[in-house]
Each structure stands twice: as C-alpha cells, then as structure tokens.
Scaffold this motif. Structure first.
Motif, PDB file in Angstrom:
ATOM      1  N   LEU A 219     116.921  55.026  -4.551  1.00 53.58           N
ATOM      2  CA  LEU A 219     117.813  55.829  -3.708  1.00 53.58           C
ATOM      3  C   LEU A 219     117.866  55.344  -2.268  1.00 53.58           C
ATOM      4  O   LEU A 219     118.650  55.857  -1.473  1.00 53.58           O
ATOM      5  CB  LEU A 219     117.379  57.298  -3.750  1.00 53.58           C
ATOM      6  N   GLY A 220     117.033  54.376  -1.929  1.00 57.77           N
ATOM      7  CA  GLY A 220     117.043  53.835  -0.575  1.00 57.77           C
ATOM      8  C   GLY A 220     116.357  54.716   0.440  1.00 57.77           C
ATOM      9  O   GLY A 220     116.640  54.605   1.646  1.00 57.77           O
ATOM     10  N   PHE A 221     115.442  55.576   0.016  1.00 56.09           N
ATOM     11  CA  PHE A 221     114.721  56.448   0.936  1.00 56.09           C
ATOM     12  C   PHE A 221     113.500  55.725   1.506  1.00 56.09           C
ATOM     13  O   PHE A 221     112.752  55.091   0.759  1.00 56.09           O
ATOM     14  CB  PHE A 221     114.236  57.713   0.221  1.00 56.09           C
ATOM     15  N   GLU A 222     113.283  55.863   2.784  1.00 52.84           N
ATOM     16  CA  GLU A 222     112.096  55.295   3.418  1.00 52.84           C
ATOM     17  C   GLU A 222     110.908  56.234   3.221  1.00 52.84           C
ATOM     18  O   GLU A 222     111.058  57.451   3.067  1.00 52.84           O
ATOM     19  CB  GLU A 222     112.349  55.088   4.911  1.00 52.84           C
ATOM     20  N   TRP A 223     109.712  55.655   3.217  1.00 49.64           N
ATOM     21  CA  TRP A 223     108.483  56.448   3.085  1.00 49.64           C
ATOM     22  C   TRP A 223     107.366  55.700   3.786  1.00 49.64           C
ATOM     23  O   TRP A 223     107.084  54.554   3.472  1.00 49.64           O
ATOM     24  CB  TRP A 223     108.141  56.660   1.614  1.00 49.64           C
ATOM     25  N   THR A 224     106.768  56.350   4.783  1.00 48.13           N
ATOM     26  CA  THR A 224     105.742  55.714   5.590  1.00 48.13           C
ATOM     27  C   THR A 224     104.372  56.339   5.332  1.00 48.13           C
ATOM     28  O   THR A 224     104.255  57.392   4.692  1.00 48.13           O
ATOM     29  CB  THR A 224     106.078  55.856   7.078  1.00 48.13           C
ATOM     30  N   GLU A 225     103.343  55.703   5.868  1.00 45.49           N
ATOM     31  CA  GLU A 225     102.002  56.279   5.762  1.00 45.49           C
ATOM     32  C   GLU A 225     101.927  57.623   6.486  1.00 45.49           C
ATOM     33  O   GLU A 225     101.236  58.535   6.032  1.00 45.49           O
ATOM     34  CB  GLU A 225     100.974  55.305   6.339  1.00 45.49           C
ATOM     35  N   LYS A 226     102.644  57.728   7.599  1.00 45.63           N
ATOM     36  CA  LYS A 226     102.680  58.999   8.317  1.00 45.63           C
ATOM     37  C   LYS A 226     103.324  60.077   7.456  1.00 45.63           C
ATOM     38  O   LYS A 226     102.854  61.231   7.404  1.00 45.63           O
ATOM     39  CB  LYS A 226     103.450  58.842   9.629  1.00 45.63           C
ATOM     40  N   ASP A 227     104.418  59.712   6.764  1.00 48.28           N
ATOM     41  CA  ASP A 227     105.051  60.663   5.850  1.00 48.28           C
ATOM     42  C   ASP A 227     104.052  61.124   4.785  1.00 48.28           C
ATOM     43  O   ASP A 227     103.979  62.312   4.465  1.00 48.28           O
ATOM     44  CB  ASP A 227     106.261  60.028   5.159  1.00 48.28           C
ATOM     45  N   GLN A 228     103.298  60.194   4.236  1.00 46.95           N
ATOM     46  CA  GLN A 228     102.349  60.519   3.177  1.00 46.95           C
ATOM     47  C   GLN A 228     101.274  61.479   3.686  1.00 46.95           C
ATOM     48  O   GLN A 228     100.911  62.432   2.987  1.00 46.95           O
ATOM     49  CB  GLN A 228     101.692  59.238   2.637  1.00 46.95           C
ATOM     50  N   ARG A 229     100.793  61.262   4.892  1.00 51.10           N
ATOM     51  CA  ARG A 229      99.773  62.155   5.450  1.00 51.10           C
ATOM     52  C   ARG A 229     100.330  63.554   5.659  1.00 51.10           C
ATOM     53  O   ARG A 229      99.659  64.554   5.355  1.00 51.10           O
ATOM     54  CB  ARG A 229      99.241  61.585   6.770  1.00 51.10           C
ATOM     55  N   ARG A 230     101.530  63.632   6.181  1.00 46.63           N
ATOM     56  CA  ARG A 230     102.156  64.939   6.401  1.00 46.63           C
ATOM     57  C   ARG A 230     102.415  65.641   5.081  1.00 46.63           C
ATOM     58  O   ARG A 230     102.223  66.859   4.957  1.00 46.63           O
ATOM     59  CB  ARG A 230     103.457  64.771   7.178  1.00 46.63           C
ATOM     60  N   TYR A 231     102.831  64.900   4.088  1.00 49.31           N
ATOM     61  CA  TYR A 231     103.098  65.452   2.759  1.00 49.31           C
ATOM     62  C   TYR A 231     101.818  66.009   2.147  1.00 49.31           C
ATOM     63  O   TYR A 231     101.794  67.143   1.633  1.00 49.31           O
ATOM     64  CB  TYR A 231     103.693  64.348   1.884  1.00 49.31           C
ATOM     65  N   GLU A 232     100.753  65.254   2.199  1.00 46.56           N
ATOM     66  CA  GLU A 232      99.476  65.711   1.641  1.00 46.56           C
ATOM     67  C   GLU A 232      98.943  66.923   2.402  1.00 46.56           C
ATOM     68  O   GLU A 232      98.370  67.849   1.794  1.00 46.56           O
ATOM     69  CB  GLU A 232      98.463  64.571   1.669  1.00 46.56           C
ATOM     70  N   ARG A 233      99.149  66.929   3.720  1.00 45.95           N
ATOM     71  CA  ARG A 233      98.686  68.066   4.521  1.00 45.95           C
ATOM     72  C   ARG A 233      99.418  69.343   4.116  1.00 45.95           C
ATOM     73  O   ARG A 233      98.807  70.420   4.012  1.00 45.95           O
ATOM     74  CB  ARG A 233      98.894  67.775   6.005  1.00 45.95           C
ATOM     75  N   PHE A 234     100.719  69.248   3.898  1.00 46.00           N
ATOM     76  CA  PHE A 234     101.490  70.423   3.486  1.00 46.00           C
ATOM     77  C   PHE A 234     100.932  71.020   2.200  1.00 46.00           C
ATOM     78  O   PHE A 234     100.744  72.234   2.090  1.00 46.00           O
ATOM     79  CB  PHE A 234     102.968  70.063   3.289  1.00 46.00           C
ATOM     80  N   TRP A 235     100.657  70.167   1.209  1.00 46.89           N
ATOM     81  CA  TRP A 235     100.214  70.666  -0.083  1.00 46.89           C
ATOM     82  C   TRP A 235      98.765  71.150  -0.057  1.00 46.89           C
ATOM     83  O   TRP A 235      98.314  71.789  -1.007  1.00 46.89           O
ATOM     84  CB  TRP A 235     100.417  69.610  -1.166  1.00 46.89           C
ATOM     85  N   LYS A 236      98.042  70.889   1.008  1.00 41.97           N
ATOM     86  CA  LYS A 236      96.722  71.479   1.177  1.00 41.97           C
ATOM     87  C   LYS A 236      96.827  72.874   1.803  1.00 41.97           C
ATOM     88  O   LYS A 236      96.063  73.778   1.468  1.00 41.97           O
ATOM     89  CB  LYS A 236      95.844  70.598   2.061  1.00 41.97           C
ATOM     90  N   VAL A 237      97.787  73.037   2.717  1.00 39.40           N
ATOM     91  CA  VAL A 237      97.896  74.282   3.488  1.00 39.40           C
ATOM     92  C   VAL A 237      98.731  75.335   2.775  1.00 39.40           C
ATOM     93  O   VAL A 237      98.371  76.525   2.739  1.00 39.40           O
ATOM     94  CB  VAL A 237      98.492  73.983   4.879  1.00 39.40           C
ATOM     95  N   PHE A 238      99.850  74.927   2.189  1.00 35.85           N
ATOM     96  CA  PHE A 238     100.824  75.902   1.687  1.00 35.85           C
ATOM     97  C   PHE A 238     100.359  76.696   0.458  1.00 35.85           C
ATOM     98  O   PHE A 238     100.502  77.924   0.433  1.00 35.85           O
ATOM     99  CB  PHE A 238     102.151  75.210   1.386  1.00 35.85           C
ATOM    100  N   PRO A 239      99.834  76.068  -0.597  1.00 34.48           N
ATOM    101  CA  PRO A 239      99.538  76.827  -1.824  1.00 34.48           C
ATOM    102  C   PRO A 239      98.646  78.042  -1.640  1.00 34.48           C
ATOM    103  O   PRO A 239      98.969  79.126  -2.152  1.00 34.48           O
ATOM    104  CB  PRO A 239      98.903  75.775  -2.740  1.00 34.48           C
ATOM    105  N   PRO A 240      97.504  77.948  -0.914  1.00 33.83           N
ATOM    106  CA  PRO A 240      96.687  79.157  -0.791  1.00 33.83           C
ATOM    107  C   PRO A 240      97.385  80.276  -0.029  1.00 33.83           C
ATOM    108  O   PRO A 240      97.142  81.454  -0.301  1.00 33.83           O
ATOM    109  CB  PRO A 240      95.432  78.666  -0.043  1.00 33.83           C
ATOM    110  N   VAL A 241      98.239  79.923   0.920  1.00 33.54           N
ATOM    111  CA  VAL A 241      99.004  80.937   1.643  1.00 33.54           C
ATOM    112  C   VAL A 241     100.013  81.587   0.697  1.00 33.54           C
ATOM    113  O   VAL A 241     100.149  82.819   0.639  1.00 33.54           O
ATOM    114  CB  VAL A 241      99.726  80.315   2.857  1.00 33.54           C
ATOM    115  N   TYR A 242     100.725  80.773  -0.046  1.00 37.36           N
ATOM    116  CA  TYR A 242     101.757  81.285  -0.958  1.00 37.36           C
ATOM    117  C   TYR A 242     101.156  82.194  -2.022  1.00 37.36           C
ATOM    118  O   TYR A 242     101.711  83.254  -2.338  1.00 37.36           O
ATOM    119  CB  TYR A 242     102.482  80.109  -1.615  1.00 37.36           C
ATOM    120  N   ARG A 243     100.016  81.798  -2.572  1.00 35.00           N
ATOM    121  CA  ARG A 243      99.409  82.586  -3.645  1.00 35.00           C
ATOM    122  C   ARG A 243      99.005  83.980  -3.184  1.00 35.00           C
ATOM    123  O   ARG A 243      98.884  84.895  -4.005  1.00 35.00           O
ATOM    124  CB  ARG A 243      98.183  81.850  -4.209  1.00 35.00           C
TER     125      ARG A 243
END
Length: 272
Positions: A219-243
């Motif tokens: 699809l031509g989407f860019e993905w950086t190491e910074k993106d990966q860190r932010r992505y992983e951080r979101f999935w650490k923080v969001f689920p326990p709050v949502y549950r």
C-alpha cells in the motif's frame, strides 16, 4: 493475563462467540486496518477506488459499513436478509469487465476473511489470545459476513490451520497498484468523519501498525522505529483502561447503530 484473571463478562466460557465481541467499541481500533487489508487485494482496491464515495461522505460510509457488520451478527434473520439485498443492489454497478466485479465470490471471501482475522486480532490485543475453541468459534461465526452475500460455505477453509495458510497465500500474492495506493493515502489522511478527525494521527498509527510489513509495503505506507514504539506503547496502556469501562458504555455505539437502522427501516429512509 490468564483467562481466569479477566473480568467475568469477558471470560471465555463454552458459549463465547462473535456476538459477545462484535459490539465492543474497541473493534473500531481494527476497522481501518481491516479496510486496508481488503484494499490491498487489487480487485477489491480498484473497485473501491473507482466506485466508493467514502472520501466524499465518510460519516455515511462508516455508518453503512458498521450497519452491515452489526446486523450480520446482532440482528434478526429478517434484518440480515434485508441488509444483504440492499448491499447486493449497491454492488450492481461496482464492476469493470475483465478487471473486477463486486459479485466475485473470491474477492468477497477475502473481504470476509479480513473481518474474521482482525476480529480475532483485536480480541487478542484487548483480552489476550483466545482459547483454540473460542478462536474457532469466532472464525466460524464470522463466516456470515461472506455467506450472506455470494460466498459459498464450502469456500471457507475448513480448519483454522487451513485458514492461516489461506491468509498467508493471499498476503504473499498481493500486488501494488498506484491507483489503490493513492486512494489509501487519501483515505488514511482524509477519510475520517469531521467529528473524528482529532483522532486521525492515532487512528493512522493503528491502521498502519495493525498491518503486516508486506501489506504496508504493497500500500506504500511508511513505518518507522518511532512508529513501532508508539504503537507498542498504545497497546500496553489502552487495554487495561478499556477493560475497566462499563460494558454498557463500551457497547453503546453498536446498539445505537442498530437502533438507527431499525428507525430508518420503519420510516423508509435509506439504510445502505
């Protein structure tokens, strides 16, 4: 987190299926990536890029898409039949001889498969990996998304192992197309309804992050190491709050969409 440690309302008991998951608003975190998986298949991508009005009326397209998803799992049999007829009518003009047709059961199978795949993916992100029995039930429940249209039940891979193999073959066979890439770039930056555009940076991060590297490349989407860190951080923080949110609040948008669909049917307003 083990199953026993999860909230009682999300325990994976023997009866747990897609109806228990589909109303969860957290599934919207996978909605964009589900669409991009679909568009990465050139036949689907060209059909959408050349016929969709999503960029012109994003709110209405979001409403109609979610109406289909919710009705197929949470609606009545009569409602499912009615919505299927409406979708088929809308698909009549989505065709290009020798290139694609919206009635192609193989393309519809791929679209439905992305819904099954990402439903399980989001479940895993929020509540942890489902048991093999629950994963199979979620997969089988999700087959209605294709079977309600032109997909024949026997087209679906019979086992989860066969489905995983099908998924990998599909991903490996994806081909880039400039028109599809252009549409996807516009969709990820301009495709949100006005009241949701404040979430565009986060949604764009999740839309790209939920994809595998090959699909991002197609699809031509860019993905950086910074993106990966932010992505992983979101999935650490969001689920326990949502549950910890009340279930009624988490599922309110789904039931509001169903209420709106039924109101439109009663009054003769356009549904799909």
């Amino acid at each position: 987190m083990s199953i026993a440690e999860r909230p009682t309302e999300t325990n994976q008991n023997d009866g747990y299926g897609l109806a228990d998951l589909i109303a969860e608003q957290a599934l919207m975190l996978g909605a964009g990536s589900t669409v991009f998986f679909q568009l990465a298949e050139k036949g689907v991508g060209l059909g959408v890029a050349e016929h969709s009005t999503t960029l012109q009326r994003p709110a209405d397209r979001l409403r109609t898409t979610m109406t289909y998803v919710y009705v197929m799992i949470l609606g009545s049999e009569d409602e499912r039949r009615a919505i299927s007829r409406m979708v088929n009518r809308a698909h009549r003009t989505v065709r290009s001889p020798g290139r694609y047709t919206a009635f192609d059961p193989d393309l519809q199978l791929w679209v439905a498969a992305t819904l099954a795949h990402n439903g399980i993916f989001i479940h895993e992100r929020i509540w942890g990996p489902p048991s093999p029995e629950v994963r199979l039930r979620l997969y089988r429940d999700a087959q209605i998304f294709g079977n309600a249209l032109q997909v024949r039940p026997e087209q679906w891979p019979e086992t989860l192992e066969e489905f995983d193999a099908y998924w990998e073959r599909q991903i490996a066979g994806l081909e880039p197309d400039p028109a599809v890439q252009d549409f996807c770039h516009r969709l990820i930056t301009q495709g949100a309804p006005i009241w949701l555009r404040w979430m565009t940076p986060l949604q764009a991060l999740l839309d790209r992050g939920n994809l595998d590297p090959r699909t991002r490349e197609i699809l031509g989407f860019e993905w950086t190491e910074k993106d990966q860190r932010r992505y992983e951080r979101f999935w650490k923080v969001f689920p326990p709050v949502y549950r910890r949110m009340p279930r009624r609040l988490r599922q309110f948008p789904a039931h509001l969409t169903l209420w709106d669909m039924r109101r439109r049917m009663r009054t003769g307003a356009r549904v799909i």
